[in-house]
Design a protein around this motif. Structure first.
Motif, PDB file in Angstrom:
ATOM      1  N   GLN A  32      28.167 -26.709  -5.360  1.00  0.00           N
ATOM      2  CA  GLN A  32      27.746 -25.705  -4.403  1.00  0.00           C
ATOM      3  C   GLN A  32      27.085 -26.359  -3.200  1.00  0.00           C
ATOM      4  O   GLN A  32      26.193 -27.194  -3.343  1.00  0.00           O
ATOM      5  N   TYR A  33      27.557 -25.974  -2.017  1.00  0.00           N
ATOM      6  CA  TYR A  33      26.963 -26.470  -0.778  1.00  0.00           C
ATOM      7  C   TYR A  33      26.187 -25.324  -0.139  1.00  0.00           C
ATOM      8  O   TYR A  33      26.775 -24.274   0.166  1.00  0.00           O
ATOM      9  N   ASN A  34      24.904 -25.529   0.018  1.00  0.00           N
ATOM     10  CA  ASN A  34      24.073 -24.438   0.525  1.00  0.00           C
ATOM     11  C   ASN A  34      24.140 -24.343   2.049  1.00  0.00           C
ATOM     12  O   ASN A  34      23.164 -24.547   2.755  1.00  0.00           O
ATOM     13  N   GLU A  35      25.308 -24.075   2.528  1.00  0.00           N
ATOM     14  CA  GLU A  35      25.490 -23.866   3.960  1.00  0.00           C
ATOM     15  C   GLU A  35      25.492 -22.367   4.223  1.00  0.00           C
ATOM     16  O   GLU A  35      25.330 -21.546   3.336  1.00  0.00           O
ATOM     17  N   MET A  36      25.693 -22.051   5.481  1.00  0.00           N
ATOM     18  CA  MET A  36      25.897 -20.643   5.816  1.00  0.00           C
ATOM     19  C   MET A  36      27.164 -20.521   6.644  1.00  0.00           C
ATOM     20  O   MET A  36      27.235 -21.091   7.729  1.00  0.00           O
ATOM     21  N   PRO A  37      28.192 -19.836   6.092  1.00  0.00           N
ATOM     22  CA  PRO A  37      28.167 -19.125   4.829  1.00  0.00           C
ATOM     23  C   PRO A  37      28.272 -20.061   3.630  1.00  0.00           C
ATOM     24  O   PRO A  37      28.670 -21.212   3.787  1.00  0.00           O
ATOM     25  N   LEU A  38      27.935 -19.537   2.455  1.00  0.00           N
ATOM     26  CA  LEU A  38      27.925 -20.323   1.220  1.00  0.00           C
ATOM     27  C   LEU A  38      29.307 -20.921   0.953  1.00  0.00           C
ATOM     28  O   LEU A  38      30.326 -20.291   1.204  1.00  0.00           O
ATOM     29  N   ARG A  39      29.318 -22.150   0.455  1.00  0.00           N
ATOM     30  CA  ARG A  39      30.583 -22.794   0.108  1.00  0.00           C
ATOM     31  C   ARG A  39      30.478 -23.388  -1.294  1.00  0.00           C
ATOM     32  O   ARG A  39      29.487 -24.050  -1.621  1.00  0.00           O
TER      33      ARG A  39
END
Lengths: 117, 117
Positions: free
Chosen positions: A82-89
């Motif tokens: 899980q990559y906590n970017e925005m949006p979630l990836r």
DNA sequence: CAGGATCCTGGATGATACTG
DNA sequence: CAGTATCATCCAGGATCCTG
């Protein structure tokens, strides 16, 4: 492999295992309406995102995909990152243990192409 | 087999099959709580009688055993031969198609013995 | 975007009793 | 002996709506 060769190679293993053969749990691990197809998609392309898998497996539902992915991850056949970017990836890929299933798939495929019209 | 080798060998087959890979129906054919164990018993000893199978697979019920045997026969994996003696005698054995599953079982077993404690 | 939470249904499975 | 018939049960999987 002939029937007799099989009995020589495998028979003793099964017999000494008193019904708990090393094959049954593997097939159970692959049971479920979507698991095989998910593994296949990850064989072809890896890693894949949740939405990407959903598109390939459509008409799968969120619930079904989530559950299948969880079980596959619990069996350590796939890996979730899980990559906590925005949006979630979130990306899914095969583990080494999952990749080791490839020879199994290959032998099944050979049988299937021989016997399935 | 490596991941890349698999993709070369199998990838195109799957990709051109649009989700209907030749593996899924095989696994579905083996699904069910008892089918694999029945096939195993018939790998070890063949032919076997109904009661004999029931004893090996106990605590299986009549219904479950009957249904599983019927489905396996419908898929042409096992053969049913009935002798109209008194008392009635019925013998089950693997077909050639069923015996051809042995390499599949063997590859699954290799994976299973590597990864299952 | 990537799920979580609920509710619900049908088909697979089991239990029990009976039969050719 | 080798099943069949009937009823009960149970859970994987789907539908729908919601959220960090």
């Amino acid at each position: 492999m002939t029937y007799e060769e099989f009995k020589e190679k495998v028979g003793s293993v099964i017999l000494t295992d008193e019904g708990n053969c090393p094959v049954t749990p593997v097939v159970q691990m692959l049971q479920g309406k979507w698991k095989l197809q998910i593994l296949y998609e990850l064989c072809i392309k890896s890693p894949m995102r949740f939405g990407e898998l959903k598109k390939m497996l459509k008409p799968i539902t969120n619930t079904a995909l989530t559950n299948a992915l969880k079980e596959l991850e619990a069996d350590d056949l796939i890996q979730r990152i899980q990559y906590n970017e925005m949006p979630l990836r979130v990306e899914y890929s095969l583990t080494l243990k999952g990749q080791d299933l490839l020879p199994v798939f290959y032998s099944i495929m050979q049988w299937g192409t021989k016997y399935i019209p």
